[in-house]
Scaffold this motif. Sequence first.
Motif, short mmCIF file in Angstrom:
data_model
loop_
_atom_site.label_atom_id
_atom_site.label_comp_id
_atom_site.label_asym_id
_atom_site.label_seq_id
_atom_site.Cartn_x
_atom_site.Cartn_y
_atom_site.Cartn_z
N UNK A 141 -3.42 -4.22 -11.63
CA UNK A 141 -1.95 -4.35 -11.73
C UNK A 141 -1.25 -3.31 -10.88
N UNK A 142 -1.84 -2.99 -9.70
CA UNK A 142 -1.24 -1.94 -8.88
C UNK A 142 -1.45 -2.21 -7.40
N UNK A 143 -0.45 -1.87 -6.63
CA UNK A 143 -0.52 -1.89 -5.17
C UNK A 143 -0.21 -0.46 -4.71
N UNK A 144 -1.14 0.13 -3.96
CA UNK A 144 -0.98 1.51 -3.50
C UNK A 144 -0.75 1.54 -2.00
N UNK A 145 0.00 2.54 -1.56
CA UNK A 145 0.39 2.64 -0.16
C UNK A 145 0.34 4.09 0.28
N UNK A 146 -0.18 4.33 1.48
CA UNK A 146 -0.11 5.68 2.04
C UNK A 146 -0.01 5.58 3.56
N UNK A 147 0.42 6.68 4.18
CA UNK A 147 0.59 6.71 5.62
C UNK A 147 -0.65 7.25 6.31
N UNK A 148 -0.84 6.88 7.55
CA UNK A 148 -2.04 7.30 8.27
C UNK A 148 -2.07 8.81 8.47
N UNK A 149 -0.92 9.48 8.35
CA UNK A 149 -0.87 10.93 8.48
C UNK A 149 -1.08 11.66 7.16
N UNK A 174 3.96 3.84 10.70
CA UNK A 174 5.28 4.23 11.21
C UNK A 174 5.74 5.52 10.56
N UNK A 175 6.54 6.28 11.31
CA UNK A 175 7.20 7.49 10.81
C UNK A 175 6.23 8.51 10.24
N UNK A 176 5.13 8.73 10.93
CA UNK A 176 4.17 9.73 10.51
C UNK A 176 4.39 11.01 11.29
N UNK A 177 4.33 12.14 10.60
CA UNK A 177 4.61 13.43 11.23
C UNK A 177 3.55 13.77 12.28
N UNK A 178 3.98 14.44 13.33
CA UNK A 178 3.07 14.92 14.35
C UNK A 178 3.01 16.44 14.29
N UNK A 179 1.86 17.00 14.62
CA UNK A 179 1.73 18.45 14.67
C UNK A 179 2.46 18.97 15.90
N UNK A 180 3.45 19.85 15.73
CA UNK A 180 4.22 20.33 16.88
C UNK A 180 3.32 21.08 17.87
#
Length: 219
Positions: A141-149, A174-180
């Motif tokens: 009963x769950x759908x989980x989501x995470x970003x590639x970063x 989309x919208x994943x942080x990049x290491x400066x």
Amino acid sequence: VKGDGRAVIIVHGYASSKEEMLGLAFRIAERGFYSVAIDLRGHGENENPFDENVLADVNGVINTLLDEFGQVYAIGFSLGGLLALASKASYVVAVSPPLMQNVVPEAKFMLRLNSCRVKEKDKDALFRILEKLNPVKRRNTAFLLYGKGESRGIAAMIEKWSNENDGVYAVISSNQAMLPEVEVEPDKLRDYLPHFISHLATPHSKESEEVILRELERL
């Protein structure tokens, strides 16, 4: 936020608030759901200190909604995702829930930086909550989501949990942080980060709001 039909409760993460969820709440309501964004204790307008009873904030709203609606769904972000998974909701969408009892030092460091936005019982309340709620159980009963970063630990635990609980998960890019690409000394960065976080937190302070409103009334 009122809609028609089924109900959805939206649960923010640690150091966030319902105000940051209102845009999503309106979009969900526009699709025909009764939509509720809440402040967890210690956050936003909830004056209760943040402590181990935080799940009661979620289940209390769900119980109220169940008096009127046959199905109540929960959408949660980070800590809110874990609370949603542990809640009485009939179905859950959890975004980057922390599905581990123990937090690595790097994560503890970053979480404590954001504590300036939370009225806490004490500095270890969050970590006791993670220990109390994990391992969380919810079958099919769950759908989980995470970003590639996302951190490798959270990503691995989400995949493992989904396999063990017949859940479904997805990864967004989309919208994943990049290491400066900036050279900084770790000790100097560690000293600077609390000031940067405090800078970001001040506009969200209730005290700041009261001072601003008082000044406007004086004009």
